[in-house]
Design an enzyme around this catalytic site. Structure first.
Site, short mmCIF file in Angstrom:
data_model
loop_
_atom_site.label_atom_id
_atom_site.label_comp_id
_atom_site.label_asym_id
_atom_site.label_seq_id
_atom_site.Cartn_x
_atom_site.Cartn_y
_atom_site.Cartn_z
N LYS A 208 0.84 -1.20 0.00
CA LYS A 208 0.00 0.00 0.00
C LYS A 208 0.87 1.25 0.00
O LYS A 208 0.65 2.17 -0.75
CB LYS A 208 -0.90 -0.03 1.24
CG LYS A 208 -1.88 1.10 1.37
CD LYS A 208 -2.82 0.86 2.57
CE LYS A 208 -3.70 2.05 2.83
NZ LYS A 208 -4.57 1.84 4.01
N GLU A 214 11.08 -4.22 4.00
CA GLU A 214 11.23 -5.63 3.64
C GLU A 214 10.78 -5.84 2.18
O GLU A 214 11.47 -6.50 1.39
CB GLU A 214 10.40 -6.51 4.57
CG GLU A 214 10.82 -6.47 6.03
CD GLU A 214 10.13 -5.37 6.83
OE1 GLU A 214 9.53 -4.46 6.21
OE2 GLU A 214 10.22 -5.43 8.07
N GLY A 268 -4.61 -2.35 5.48
CA GLY A 268 -3.84 -3.47 4.94
C GLY A 268 -4.39 -4.82 5.37
O GLY A 268 -4.60 -5.70 4.54
N ARG A 269 -4.71 -4.96 6.66
CA ARG A 269 -5.17 -6.26 7.15
C ARG A 269 -6.62 -6.54 6.79
O ARG A 269 -7.17 -7.59 7.11
CB ARG A 269 -4.96 -6.33 8.66
CG ARG A 269 -5.52 -5.17 9.43
CD ARG A 269 -5.00 -5.13 10.85
NE ARG A 269 -5.45 -3.94 11.58
CZ ARG A 269 -4.81 -2.78 11.58
NH1 ARG A 269 -3.66 -2.66 10.89
NH2 ARG A 269 -5.27 -1.74 12.25
N GLU A 354 -3.23 -6.53 15.43
CA GLU A 354 -2.81 -5.22 14.94
C GLU A 354 -3.97 -4.23 15.01
O GLU A 354 -3.78 -3.03 15.13
CB GLU A 354 -2.28 -5.31 13.51
CG GLU A 354 -1.49 -4.07 13.09
CD GLU A 354 -0.70 -4.26 11.80
OE1 GLU A 354 -1.31 -4.32 10.71
OE2 GLU A 354 0.54 -4.36 11.89
N HIS A 385 -0.78 -32.38 19.19
CA HIS A 385 0.50 -33.03 19.50
C HIS A 385 1.57 -31.98 19.75
O HIS A 385 2.75 -32.23 19.59
CB HIS A 385 0.88 -33.94 18.33
CG HIS A 385 -0.14 -34.98 18.06
ND1 HIS A 385 -0.16 -36.20 18.70
CD2 HIS A 385 -1.25 -34.96 17.27
CE1 HIS A 385 -1.21 -36.90 18.29
NE2 HIS A 385 -1.88 -36.17 17.41
N LYS A 502 10.16 0.54 13.46
CA LYS A 502 10.68 0.81 12.11
C LYS A 502 11.71 1.93 12.15
O LYS A 502 12.77 1.86 11.52
CB LYS A 502 9.54 1.21 11.17
CG LYS A 502 8.59 0.10 10.76
CD LYS A 502 7.52 0.67 9.81
CE LYS A 502 6.47 -0.36 9.44
NZ LYS A 502 5.39 0.22 8.60
O1 F6P Z 1 2.63 -3.85 10.04
C1 F6P Z 1 2.46 -2.56 9.61
C2 F6P Z 1 1.87 -2.55 8.22
O2 F6P Z 1 1.62 -1.25 7.84
C3 F6P Z 1 0.61 -3.40 8.09
O3 F6P Z 1 -0.53 -2.76 8.59
C4 F6P Z 1 0.59 -3.63 6.60
O4 F6P Z 1 -0.30 -4.66 6.23
C5 F6P Z 1 2.05 -3.98 6.35
O5 F6P Z 1 2.79 -3.15 7.27
C6 F6P Z 1 2.53 -3.78 4.92
O6 F6P Z 1 2.34 -2.43 4.58
P1 F6P Z 1 2.41 -2.05 2.99
O7 F6P Z 1 1.25 -2.77 2.33
O8 F6P Z 1 2.30 -0.57 2.97
O9 F6P Z 1 3.73 -2.56 2.47
#
Ligand code: F6P
Length: 541
Positions: A208, A214, A268-269, A354, A385, A502
């Site tokens: 987003k 990452e 996002g979630r 979250e 288990h 972050k």
């Molecule tokens: O964990 C923080 C967060 O902003 C989540 O809410 C989101 O799903 C994830 O990092 C990835 O964010 P992006 O889609 O902006 O890469």
């Protein structure tokens, strides 16, 4: 919308008094006294049957919980959610994931503008693109058909689509493998690239913000891998982006017609029904993706219209509060009894923790109660288990939500899965008393074998694991999460808590680039950095 302190309501006080009386009431006796308990406390909606009868509820409990729902204006918050009001008050945004899957012409307003048209247009573009890739009409830089898709994303840009593709393994299109890369240690990406043919590999960069370190690191490695194989000109043919930051995606090298929009009013979630679901549409085809939307929409309609006392997201949300704040639980186990649903706990973990793992209400005041549980879980059969010993006998009670698909693999296997899931739920409820053990057990083992029981669980049955029931299940958890946040007076749609880490990571990366720890750091962080720097200097660069 009012965000207030639930503990100041008369409903909370009444529940506190009720809880005292409930201490001596045993679930087993409630079932013995009322043979119709299951019928009275289970509901079927959108292909799901949800059994709440093994929750610690007497006849008085639900009315009292519903009083709390009224006191916290769940209906008003629900109306605000569907109306596109800025329920995400700290970021002044709407949270309109329900609009993503409404097939009707209903208008959804964001800041007064109807966004339903742009949603349908964006979805049409996304599904059309997926169809072109699947049919071979859209191919790679050298004209070869794609046979591999790699989704690069993390959090909500990974967990939702990844769990969907895993759940719908029976619906995958042939000759197109979709894999997911999220973590940043390069091993995951190298694993995904191990058998990939650059001419036939399509990368979906799902982010987003298009800034998540990452994701952008992995995307950069993937781009270099492609350029090394096919040259810079191939990037536009082999990368697509799902993002709210289209300028950043174009700067990365994605062509405008391969950028699919996300909007800031979709969290996002909560985004699996958005273009973040592109990898699902590629894996399973556009029709299956639209069936997921249909299932989610069916649950949306239930949530929006069902009376509170028959409203599954409301009832499940109330039970979370009842368990966390009155039975003082701290965790929630989500146990799918179906290999295809094995990634659901990870998706629900982000969704619930979250959203509601917060210590400050939406009005800025500290909470004086427990908020989101620690959500964990895994394949139910394997959990038996692994950690179910603790769930049965530890003094810490952990409510369990069993998710059981009633269709699937061979009959015998299904019998075994279903029998075990129901047995776990029954064992938690009934327990095993010393008297029941004594007649055929050594006396010194009786105490060890006894199980306290009286432990609450919910069982969710999917009559069949289909795109529709999967979509309904996702929407059920999205809405129960929203109800929980409303009851706790929280904003379920921001995540400020992740920002600090972050920022510190960026600062530590500066130290690592400089080769030494910043003077002002604590001795632990300095010690850890130095240990790494010592190792790094020895390892081949
Ligand atoms: O964990 C923080 C967060 O902003 C989540 O809410 C989101 O799903 C994830 O990092 C990835 O964010 P992006 O889609 O902006 O890469």
């Amino acid at each position: 919308m009012i965000f207030s302190d639930p503990t100041t309501t008369d409903a909370w006080a009444a529940l506190t008094r009720h809880r005292v009386g409930m201490a001596s009431i045993n679930l087993r006796s409630l079932f013995e006294q009322d043979p119709g308990r299951f019928d009275r406390l289970s509901w079927s909606v959108a292909g799901l049957t949800v059994d709440l009868s093994k929750q610690r509820l007497s006849d008085e409990t639900l009315p009292l919980l519903l009083d709390l729902a009224k006191a916290m204006d769940v209906e008003g918050h629900r109306a605000a959610l569907f109306a596109g009001e800025n329920v995400n008050v700290t970021e002044d945004r709407a949270a309109l994931h329900v609009a993503l899957r409404d097939p009707t012409d209903r208008a959804y307003l964001v800041d007064g503008d109807d966004v339903s048209v742009q949603i349908k247009y964006a979805r049409g573009r996304m599904l059309g693109f997926a169809e072109q890739v699947i049919s071979g009409q859209r191919s790679g830089h050298t004209g070869r058909r794609f046979d591999q898709v790699i989704n690069i994303g993390i959090g909500g840009s990974d967990l939702g689509p990844r769990s969907a593709v895993t759940a719908l393994a029976d619906h995958l299109v042939p000759d197109l493998t979709v894999s997911f890369v999220a973590t940043v240690d390069n091993v995951a990406l190298q694993d995904a690239l191990a058998d990939a043919n650059a001419e036939r590999t399509l990368f979906v960069v799902s982010s987003k913000s298009f800034t998540t370190r990452e994701t952008m690191t992995n995307a950069g490695h993937a781009k270099q891998w492609l350029v090394d194989a096919l040259g810079e000109a191939a990037v536009a043919d082999h990368f697509v982006a799902v993002t709210a930051a289209s300028d950043a995606a174009e700067a990365f090298g994605v062509s405008a017609d391969a950028i699919f929009p996300l909007w800031d009013w979709v969290g996002g979630r909560y985004s699996v029904c958005s273009a973040i679901g592109l990898s699902v549409a590629l894996a399973c085809g556009p029709t299956v993706f639209e069936r997921i939307l249909a299932g989610a929409h069916a649950m949306d309609q239930h949530f929006e219209t069902a009376p509170l006392d028959q409203n599954l997201p409301v009832l499940m949300g109330l039970l979370s509060v009842w368990n966390q704040d009155f039975w003082r639980t701290t965790a929630l186990a989500v146990l799918p009894y179906d290999h295809r649903l094995r990634l659901l706990p990870a998706h629900f973990q982000q969704l619930m923790m979250e959203s509601n793992g917060k210590g400050v209400r939406a009005d800025g005041e500290d909470v004086s109660f427990r908020t989101a549980p620690i959500v964990f879980g895994g394949s139910g059969a394997e959990s038996q288990h692994s950690f179910m010993q603790q769930i049965h006998q530890s003094p810490m009670v952990v409510p369990v939500e069993f998710v059981v698909a009633l269709d699937g693999q061979g009959e015998d296997d299904r019998d075994i899965l279903v029998a075990n899931a129901f047995a776990q739920s029954e064992a938690l409820m009934r327990g095993l008393s010393a008297e029941e053990i004594s007649q055929n057990s050594a006396k010194n083992l009786i105490a060890h074998k006894a199980c306290p029981g009286n432990r609450q669980s919910t069982t969710i049955l999917l009559e069949s694991l289909t795109p529709e029931t999967f979509g309904a299940l996702i929407a059920l958890y999205e809405h129960r999460t929203f109800v929980e946040g409303t009851l706790w007076g929280l904003n379920s749609f921001d995540q400020w808590g992740v920002e600090f880490g972050k920022a510190l990571a960026s600062s530590l990366l500066t130290d690592l680039a400089a080769g030494h720890a910043d003077a002002g750091r604590d001795s632990s962080t300095v010690g850890l950095l130095n240990a790494y720097l010592a190792t790094r200097s020895k390892s081949p660069l």
